[in-house]
Design an enzyme around this catalytic site. Sequence first.
Site, PDB file in Angstrom:
ATOM      1  CG  ASP A   1      -3.279  -5.551  -5.855  1.00 54.57           C
ATOM      2  OD1 ASP A   1      -4.584  -5.472  -5.865  1.00 54.57           O
ATOM      3  OD2 ASP A   1      -2.515  -4.702  -5.315  1.00 54.57           O
TER       4      ASP A   1
ATOM      5  CG  ASP B   1      -7.505  -1.144  -3.018  1.00 54.40           C
ATOM      6  OD1 ASP B   1      -8.531  -0.853  -1.899  1.00 54.40           O
ATOM      7  OD2 ASP B   1      -6.787  -0.336  -3.315  1.00 54.40           O
TER       8      ASP B   1
HETATM    9  N1  GLY Z   1      -4.751  -0.807  -5.080  1.00 54.89           N
HETATM   10  C1  GLY Z   1      -4.226   0.200  -4.585  1.00 54.89           C
HETATM   11  C2  GLY Z   1      -4.569   1.738  -4.880  1.00 54.89           C
HETATM   12  O1  GLY Z   1      -5.567   1.918  -5.256  1.00 54.89           O
HETATM   13  O2  GLY Z   1      -3.701   2.634  -4.584  1.00 54.89           O
END
Ligand code: GLY
Length: 399
Positions: free
Chosen positions: A105, A167
């Site tokens: 992330d 994601d």
């Molecule tokens: N990227 C983690 C979520 O969307 O909860």
Amino acid sequence: MMRDSLEKEKTVDREWQAIADRIIKKESAVAARNRGRIPYTTESAHVFGDWSGPDRINWWTNGFWGGILWQLWQATGEESFRREAAAVEEKLDAVLMNYEGMDHDAGFRWLPTAVAHWRVDGDARARNRGLLAAANLAGRYNPAGAFLRAWNDFNDGRDTRGWAIIDCMMNLPLLYWASDLLEDPRFREIAIRHADTAMERFIRGDGSVAHIVGFDPESGAYLREYGGQGMGDGSSWTRGQSWALYGFALSYLHTGAERYLATARRVADRFIGRIPADGQIPVDFDQPADCPWRDATAAAIASCGLLTLARILRGEDCGGTASAASVDEAGAAKAQAAAESMLAAIDAQDADYDPAHDELLTKCTAAYHDREHNFPIIYGDYFYIEAIWKLTGQELFIW
Ligand code: GLY
């Protein structure tokens, strides 16, 4: 500099501008109350009013408050927003210096903070932070399976060495940015390989999307998909659908590869076909009809994706490098209408514009099987603001 050019851009629809004005009034009070903090949610999921920070500086959402502050600065030119955004960015240095705390992330943390800062004024320290984050993200690439690994070893007791999650499509723009900046294709090549794997392994035949896919980390062989934060294996976790929709549209913007545009359109068509009559998005499209759990984050993220898609299909410049090879006005109108219907539903049924309360969106959910549902989460507010800014022509391009 970007602020000046965007101000000239387009005729503003009055209704959306009125919403933008309410947000600016509210967020000015929220920002003044939250100096020095990085908010995540409210103290208690059921008591609205005060932002509470996450307990870890490396929590994946810690870039979104900076992103909100940059979008507020973009709209107002108010220096206090810029100062506070820079303070959030500096706090995240502790994460860059902690190898074990880093995960995929990096895009969520440093695109709305350091890269946004660099886009505004070319700040050298912001550039350095963005590039360090991009280099770390590129280091998560596993050539055996051609994917970026999501989390770290044995996350929550599970062996996640071969796990990729949808994601991550939103983290890829950090790699595109680094390649463009350095005129070095390595980062972009990794992003493209990951996007191709995601296209092949996460997008199902009906246009719905898996959350997690597991590969053998040594051979790269595909193993299986997991339900992750959705209801279960094979279900359609709505935020995952949104990450895919927006993420593939962005990969198209940054590469011009038509296959990504086609994928974003397939996911969008499936998503639009499942928007409920009241415009409020469930946590999972496959959850029981009487389940009251909602996720406004999914609605806000999908709206950003659909508005981007609409601009691409109209042949407009969206801040990236590509626009559609052929204009499709009908496709653009469909995407635009779906986004506006979800945003209108948030405005009418969900948004809290009271400057005394910190949160904007009240019905968000982190994961289907969590104990809490329908509560405020910072990235819901971020993407709602970004979507309203897109509609009013005052967005700072982040992704
Ligand atoms: N990227 C983690 C979520 O969307 O909860």
